[in-house]
Design a protein around this motif. Structure first.
Motif, PDB file in Angstrom:
ATOM      1  N   ALA A 102     -26.912   7.503 -51.154  1.00 21.26           N
ATOM      2  CA  ALA A 102     -27.524   8.436 -50.200  1.00 21.26           C
ATOM      3  C   ALA A 102     -28.439   7.702 -49.228  1.00 21.26           C
ATOM      4  N   ILE A 103     -28.489   8.191 -47.984  1.00 16.40           N
ATOM      5  CA  ILE A 103     -29.421   7.614 -47.024  1.00 16.40           C
ATOM      6  C   ILE A 103     -30.826   8.099 -47.373  1.00 16.40           C
ATOM      7  N   PRO A 104     -31.850   7.253 -47.184  1.00 15.67           N
ATOM      8  CA  PRO A 104     -33.212   7.619 -47.587  1.00 15.67           C
ATOM      9  C   PRO A 104     -33.935   8.448 -46.525  1.00 15.67           C
ATOM     10  N   VAL A 105     -33.312   9.538 -46.088  1.00 14.27           N
ATOM     11  CA  VAL A 105     -33.956  10.378 -45.081  1.00 14.27           C
ATOM     12  C   VAL A 105     -33.368  11.776 -45.186  1.00 14.27           C
ATOM     13  N   ASN A 106     -34.191  12.778 -44.909  1.00 17.72           N
ATOM     14  CA  ASN A 106     -33.747  14.165 -44.896  1.00 17.72           C
ATOM     15  C   ASN A 106     -33.419  14.552 -43.453  1.00 17.72           C
ATOM     16  N   PRO A 107     -32.139  14.744 -43.110  1.00 16.98           N
ATOM     17  CA  PRO A 107     -31.799  15.055 -41.719  1.00 16.98           C
ATOM     18  C   PRO A 107     -32.412  16.362 -41.227  1.00 16.98           C
ATOM     19  N   VAL A 136     -23.335  16.343 -42.476  1.00 18.64           N
ATOM     20  CA  VAL A 136     -22.566  15.307 -43.155  1.00 18.64           C
ATOM     21  C   VAL A 136     -23.063  13.978 -42.618  1.00 18.64           C
ATOM     22  N   VAL A 137     -23.532  13.114 -43.500  1.00 17.42           N
ATOM     23  CA  VAL A 137     -24.039  11.799 -43.104  1.00 17.42           C
ATOM     24  C   VAL A 137     -22.962  10.770 -43.407  1.00 17.42           C
ATOM     25  N   ASN A 138     -22.464  10.129 -42.383  1.00 18.04           N
ATOM     26  CA  ASN A 138     -21.280   9.269 -42.452  1.00 18.04           C
ATOM     27  C   ASN A 138     -20.096  10.115 -42.951  1.00 18.04           C
ATOM     28  N   ASP A 139     -19.808  10.112 -44.246  1.00 19.38           N
ATOM     29  CA  ASP A 139     -18.768  11.041 -44.725  1.00 19.38           C
ATOM     30  C   ASP A 139     -19.188  11.726 -46.018  1.00 19.38           C
ATOM     31  N   LYS A 198     -29.070  17.746 -50.507  1.00 18.85           N
ATOM     32  CA  LYS A 198     -30.421  17.720 -51.069  1.00 18.85           C
ATOM     33  C   LYS A 198     -31.270  18.880 -50.553  1.00 18.85           C
ATOM     34  N   ALA A 199     -30.900  19.388 -49.396  1.00 18.78           N
ATOM     35  CA  ALA A 199     -31.553  20.573 -48.833  1.00 18.78           C
ATOM     36  C   ALA A 199     -30.473  21.352 -48.097  1.00 18.78           C
ATOM     37  N   LEU A 200     -30.594  22.685 -48.116  1.00 22.33           N
ATOM     38  CA  LEU A 200     -29.590  23.528 -47.478  1.00 22.33           C
ATOM     39  C   LEU A 200     -30.285  24.612 -46.668  1.00 22.33           C
ATOM     40  N   ILE A 218     -23.351  12.928 -38.703  1.00 24.30           N
ATOM     41  CA  ILE A 218     -24.219  11.831 -38.269  1.00 24.30           C
ATOM     42  C   ILE A 218     -23.641  10.512 -38.753  1.00 24.30           C
ATOM     43  N   PHE A 219     -23.459   9.596 -37.818  1.00 24.27           N
ATOM     44  CA  PHE A 219     -23.152   8.220 -38.170  1.00 24.27           C
ATOM     45  C   PHE A 219     -24.460   7.457 -38.191  1.00 24.27           C
ATOM     46  N   ARG A 220     -24.790   6.872 -39.352  1.00 19.33           N
ATOM     47  CA  ARG A 220     -26.032   6.093 -39.424  1.00 19.33           C
ATOM     48  C   ARG A 220     -25.880   4.968 -40.436  1.00 19.33           C
ATOM     49  N   ASN A 221     -26.137   3.728 -39.974  1.00 24.18           N
ATOM     50  CA  ASN A 221     -26.106   2.581 -40.869  1.00 24.18           C
ATOM     51  C   ASN A 221     -26.563   1.358 -40.100  1.00 24.18           C
ATOM     52  N   ASP A 222     -26.852   0.281 -40.840  1.00 24.15           N
ATOM     53  CA  ASP A 222     -27.256  -0.969 -40.178  1.00 24.15           C
ATOM     54  C   ASP A 222     -26.135  -1.999 -40.201  1.00 24.15           C
TER      55      ASP A 222
END
Length: 447
Positions: free
Chosen positions: A71-76, A94-97, A102-104, A175-179
């Motif tokens: 999981a990404i360490p952020v709440n969108p 949807v973050v990446n795929d 965690k929240a709805l 959301i596409f998010r990564n380094d």
């Protein structure tokens, strides 16, 4: 090594990991998808339908995949406030795929309606899921769909039971998010049982300045009398490549609107497959793109009229600047016995520079009598007489060009059946032509 081999090797090494973080219904189709992918491979530029998009080259780089579902360490919900003003949607991410669970949203849904993650839906409703998942998008016909079916682990589901109307529009933000350079395999499944109704808006955003690659397979089932709107708004980045396939199956007297709008992208290939399988079904298929620099948009549509008394309206427009490339291939198939079909297809394009390129191929294939079918295509430049007239009234040339471009695209947006969204899209298109459309103003990640 051919581009396909790295994905075949990856699945062979990580099949257990892929399956462990997914649902049995999705896992049940992976073996066939692998066999289909090995047989089909990626579509070739030698294929008539992919002449202008080098799929193998797009998939050749070594992208990272989050098969372990970290999981990404952020709440969108805290940092990504991208709601359309006054639209009042039920908002999901949807973050990446990976579906963010965690929240709805707190919005109340009618009894029996499911909106949320695909993995959970398949665990709770395996009978419904197995009846629909993979039944519209066959892995045996398209290598990219086969790859997606082989690797997808999660997705998004809208399920509306019989006679239920979901008044509030549903909004999904991808959301596409990564380094690091990242690949995502996304699935969307919409099931509208008889006489049900819902609207879904999907927004694509790329956050970080790395390369992203997305495969997305959307399956829409509109049963008898159902009514469904699917809006796809792409605001990604020049380093984002997306291959999307939308598959629609409609029952009698159903009404489906599919509208795809690309404002910012790198390379996009959109496939639309629509089957009208029940009498008096109606479909509207619309799309538009605004391209500049070296952006590319490739659109393929295939509408099948399988039974009598159905109607389809298709409209696609593209505005190309700089060295942008666009392609449109549209096919309407009227099968034997599909009498009294009404089918209309229109493709209009503007090339603002000599370097921009647009390729278009509208097609009709008719095997029935007593039909009303037409197709038309134009590619040209802005009307110099109109520009001169506006300049003679004191409007600067750049402003006149912008206003004419906005007017050119407006009828695609006018097909939107949500007034707040329609107003917002008109404003976004104008900002895009003015060069003002950057990151979403409400996104705290982008600041």
């Amino acid at each position: 090594m051919k581009a396909e081999q790295q994905y075949i090797d990856l699945f062979a090494q990580c099949e257990d990991l892929v399956c462990r973080h997914s649902a049995p219904v999705m896992n049940s189709l992976r073996a066939k998808a692998l066999a289909d992918f090995e047989r089909l491979g990626f579509p070739s530029v030698k294929s008539e339908d992919y002449r202008y998009t080098d799929v193998g080259r797009a998939f050749a780089p070594d992208y990272g995949l989050n098969l372990n579902r970290i999981a990404i360490p952020v709440n969108p919900y805290d940092v990504f406030r991208c709601d359309v003003p006054n639209l009042s949607t039920s908002l999901y991410f949807v973050v990446n795929d990976s579906f963010y669970d965690k929240a709805l949203p707190k919005a109340h849904l009618p009894e029996g309606v499911y909106v949320g993650g695909m993995r959970l839906f398949m665990e709770q409703h395996p009978e419904i899921a197995s009846r629909y998942y993979g039944q519209a998008a066959s892995s045996g016909k398209d290598g990219i769909v086969a790859l997606n079916t082989m690797l997808a682990q999660d997705g998004f589901v809208v399920y509306v039971p019989k006679n239920v109307v979901v008044e509030r529009p549903i909004q999904l933000i991808n959301i596409f998010r990564n380094d690091v350079d990242t690949m995502a395999n996304r699935r969307i499944l919409a099931i509208l049982e008889p006489n049900s109704e819902a609207k879904l808006l999907v927004c694509d955003h790329s956050i970080d300045d790395v390369k992203f690659l997305a495969t997305q397979v959307v399956e829409i089932f509109a049963e008898e009398g159902a009514r469904f709107d699917y809006y796809d708004l792409e605001e990604s980045s020049a380093s984002t490549t997306r291959f999307s396939s939308v598959h629609v199956k409609q029952g009698a007297s159903s009404n489906v609107l599919v509208n795809g709008i690309t404002l910012t992208n790198g390379l996009t290939r959109n496939n639309y497959y629509i089957e009208l399988n029940g009498e008096h079904a109606e479909t509207s298929l619309c799309g538009m793109s605004i391209l500049d620099k070296e952006q590319q948009m490739d659109t393929y549509t295939h509408i099948t009229h399988a039974v009598p008394n159905c109607t389809s309206n298709e409209l696609f427009k593209n505005v190309l600047n700089d060295r942008a490339v666009g392609a449109f291939s549209g096919r309407i198939l009227v099968k034997e016995g599909a009498d009294k079909t009404s089918a209309y297809q229109t493709n209009r394009n503007l090339c603002a520079t000599r370097e921009a390129r647009m390729y278009s191929k509208p097609q009709l294939e008719i095997y029935a009598d007593d039909v009303k079918c037409s197709h038309g295509m134009t590619t040209g430049q802005l009307d110099e007489n109109a520009l001169f007239y506006m300049q003679s009234r004191g409007i600067p040339r750049d402003e006149a060009r912008m206003l004419l471009s906005v007017a050119f695209t407006s009828d695609v947006i006018d097909h939107v059946r949500v007034e707040a969204l329609k107003d917002r899209l008109h404003k976004l298109v104008e900002k895009r032509f003015r060069g003002e459309l950057a990151r979403c103003a409400g996104c705290h990640i982008c600041k």
